[in-house]
Design a protein around this motif. Structure first.
Motif, PDB file in Angstrom:
ATOM      1  N   ILE A 115      -4.375   2.950   6.433  1.00  0.00           N
ATOM      2  CA  ILE A 115      -4.961   1.607   6.388  1.00  0.00           C
ATOM      3  C   ILE A 115      -6.246   1.612   5.578  1.00  0.00           C
ATOM      4  O   ILE A 115      -6.500   0.710   4.765  1.00  0.00           O
ATOM      5  CB  ILE A 115      -5.206   1.089   7.816  1.00  0.00           C
ATOM      6  CG1 ILE A 115      -3.868   0.897   8.538  1.00  0.00           C
ATOM      7  CG2 ILE A 115      -5.987  -0.222   7.793  1.00  0.00           C
ATOM      8  CD1 ILE A 115      -3.999   0.558   9.999  1.00  0.00           C
ATOM      9  N   ASP A 116      -7.071   2.667   5.770  1.00  0.00           N
ATOM     10  CA  ASP A 116      -8.321   2.750   5.014  1.00  0.00           C
ATOM     11  C   ASP A 116      -8.051   2.947   3.528  1.00  0.00           C
ATOM     12  O   ASP A 116      -8.759   2.382   2.682  1.00  0.00           O
ATOM     13  CB  ASP A 116      -9.165   3.904   5.555  1.00  0.00           C
ATOM     14  CG  ASP A 116     -10.528   3.979   4.883  1.00  0.00           C
ATOM     15  OD1 ASP A 116     -11.335   3.050   5.073  1.00  0.00           O
ATOM     16  OD2 ASP A 116     -10.781   4.969   4.144  1.00  0.00           O
ATOM     17  N   GLY A 117      -7.036   3.735   3.197  1.00  0.00           N
ATOM     18  CA  GLY A 117      -6.710   3.942   1.794  1.00  0.00           C
ATOM     19  C   GLY A 117      -6.207   2.683   1.125  1.00  0.00           C
ATOM     20  O   GLY A 117      -6.397   2.491  -0.085  1.00  0.00           O
ATOM     21  N   ALA A 118      -5.581   1.797   1.903  1.00  0.00           N
ATOM     22  CA  ALA A 118      -5.033   0.567   1.330  1.00  0.00           C
ATOM     23  C   ALA A 118      -6.036  -0.570   1.303  1.00  0.00           C
ATOM     24  O   ALA A 118      -6.012  -1.407   0.387  1.00  0.00           O
ATOM     25  CB  ALA A 118      -3.790   0.144   2.106  1.00  0.00           C
ATOM     26  N   PHE A 119      -6.928  -0.627   2.307  1.00  0.00           N
ATOM     27  CA  PHE A 119      -7.815  -1.781   2.425  1.00  0.00           C
ATOM     28  C   PHE A 119      -9.291  -1.405   2.595  1.00  0.00           C
ATOM     29  O   PHE A 119     -10.125  -2.292   2.788  1.00  0.00           O
ATOM     30  CB  PHE A 119      -7.397  -2.646   3.619  1.00  0.00           C
ATOM     31  CG  PHE A 119      -5.988  -3.162   3.526  1.00  0.00           C
ATOM     32  CD1 PHE A 119      -5.651  -4.129   2.595  1.00  0.00           C
ATOM     33  CD2 PHE A 119      -5.003  -2.678   4.375  1.00  0.00           C
ATOM     34  CE1 PHE A 119      -4.356  -4.612   2.512  1.00  0.00           C
ATOM     35  CE2 PHE A 119      -3.708  -3.150   4.304  1.00  0.00           C
ATOM     36  CZ  PHE A 119      -3.375  -4.117   3.356  1.00  0.00           C
ATOM     37  N   GLY A 120      -9.627  -0.123   2.512  1.00  0.00           N
ATOM     38  CA  GLY A 120     -10.996   0.299   2.782  1.00  0.00           C
ATOM     39  C   GLY A 120     -11.911   0.296   1.581  1.00  0.00           C
ATOM     40  O   GLY A 120     -13.101   0.575   1.712  1.00  0.00           O
TER      41      GLY A 120
END
Length: 380
Positions: free
Chosen positions: A48-53
């Protein structure tokens, strides 16, 4: 008696069931991550962090989602007519050829805001014409569109290799690609959209085609649910015999629907060819045509569901790549397995939990009906 599937509340059919399928898919994916000795919760956080962080993470996620919106819409339009178009991969390939033809011809003559409509028309026309032959074979000869479209995927890939190697590649160039497009075919980036939320974007190729994908989604909704042609398409999908009885030209509807579907798949090529690479290269589709099938299934063939489903798969592509950097035990092949599990539960096993959910809501409805007379009697 339990209510049939069609009588389920819309929020259950379009919200709860996809959410249950998706949750089970990620639960099984978590077991796979656990089996290789990694923490599934940490893997989920990293994805999730890699996609939206970060700004670039969001940019890449939306860039991939743009591809999947177009291919998901292409599959959805065919679904509404009762057709299973799995030729989006090949139609996108040929659509890329149309983008290249338009850009190479006019990139040094017109600015981007003129070249973009030209390239869009070329992409849609090339993709639609590539779907025309399978459509005619289905409508006229009864050849199943699944077989013909998947065969045309291989033909498109081979045709693209021939054209790039022997026709479009500049003389003396080693790379199998066209010349770079001139400035007139360079599309504006959407950095401002990401930076408006306080993020910084550096290298993500998110461009104006994302906005075109959203506009196209709205136009597809208008076509399917607010036009006579859309009504005929849906009637054909529900019952070909009823469509014939109503005087609908089923041959014409099949051909038109498949050409619209192919045109939407062809428009997918705008994003990588014109928006990112700014030249035509081999393998620019990278499986987006097949992912579009899962996106359409998960989105219930409705643009309002296709857009978030496409963003979900964009998250899997971008977040999965970032997760593999932080967790060496999770290779790129593992990411493909996770993506495959989502496709499996969203597509092939889409009806696994539907009977149980339908039975539950049927019993709830029956209980309400039984309680209603008693309540009425007491009031008298």
């Amino acid at each position: 008696m339990a209510q049939p599937y069609s009588q389920l509340p819309r929020w259950v059919n379009y919200g709860l069931i996809p959410l249950v399928n998706l949750s089970v898919a990620f639960l099984v994916a978590g077991l796979v991550v656990l089996a290789v000795g990694e923490n599934p919760l940490r893997a989920a956080v990293l994805m999730i962090d890699g996609a939206f962080g970060s700004g670039d993470g969001i940019g890449y996620t939306l860039y991939y989602a743009t591809n999947f919106i177009f291919t998901g819409l292409a599959v959805a339009v065919a679904f509404h007519c009762g057709l299973f178009n799995i030729g989006g991969e090949g139609q996108a390939y040929i659509g890329g050829l149309g983008v290249a033809v338009g850009c190479l011809a006019f990139d040094s003559i017109f600015p981007w805001w003129i070249n973009l409509p030209i390239a869009t028309l070329c992409a849609a026309a090339f993709g639609g014409l590539w779907a025309l032959i399978p459509a005619l074979l289905q409508a006229k000869r009864g050849s199943h569109v699944v077989i013909t479209t998947i065969m045309f995927n291989f033909i498109a890939a081979s045709l693209m290799v021939f054209l790039l190697v022997d026709v479009l590649k500049p003389a003396g160039q080693m790379a199998v690609e066209t010349r770079p497009f001139a400035e007139g075919a360079s599309l504006p980036r959407l950095d401002w959209m990401i930076e408006a939320f306080g993020y910084t974007i550096r290298r993500a190729p998110l461009n104006i085609i994302f906005l075109l994908a959203l506009v196209t989604s709205f136009l597809v909704w208008v076509l399917i649910w607010r036009t006579r042609l859309g009504y005929e398409i849906r009637t054909m999908g529900h019952s070909p015999k009823a469509a014939q009885y109503a005087g609908i030209n089923t041959t014409k509807i099949i051909v038109i629907t498949m050409m619209i579907s192919g045109g939407l798949a062809g428009m997918m090529a705008l994003n990588p060819v014109m928006g990112a690479q700014e030249r035509l290269q081999l393998d620019f589709v990278t499986g987006a045509g097949f992912v579009g099938i899962a996106v359409a299934l998960m989105g219930r063939s409705h643009p309002a569901g296709i857009i978030p489903a496409a963003i979900l798969f964009g998250m899997l592509y971008q977040g999965g790549a970032e997760m593999s950097f932080e967790m060496p035990a999770i290779t790129r092949d593992m990411i493909v397995i996770i993506q495959g599990l989502v496709i499996l539960f969203a597509g092939a096993l889409e009806h696994m939990f539907r009977p149980y959910i339908s039975m539950f809501f049927g019993r709830v409805a029956d209980s309400s009906l039984k309680a209603a007379p008693a309540t009425t009697g007491e009031s008298h």
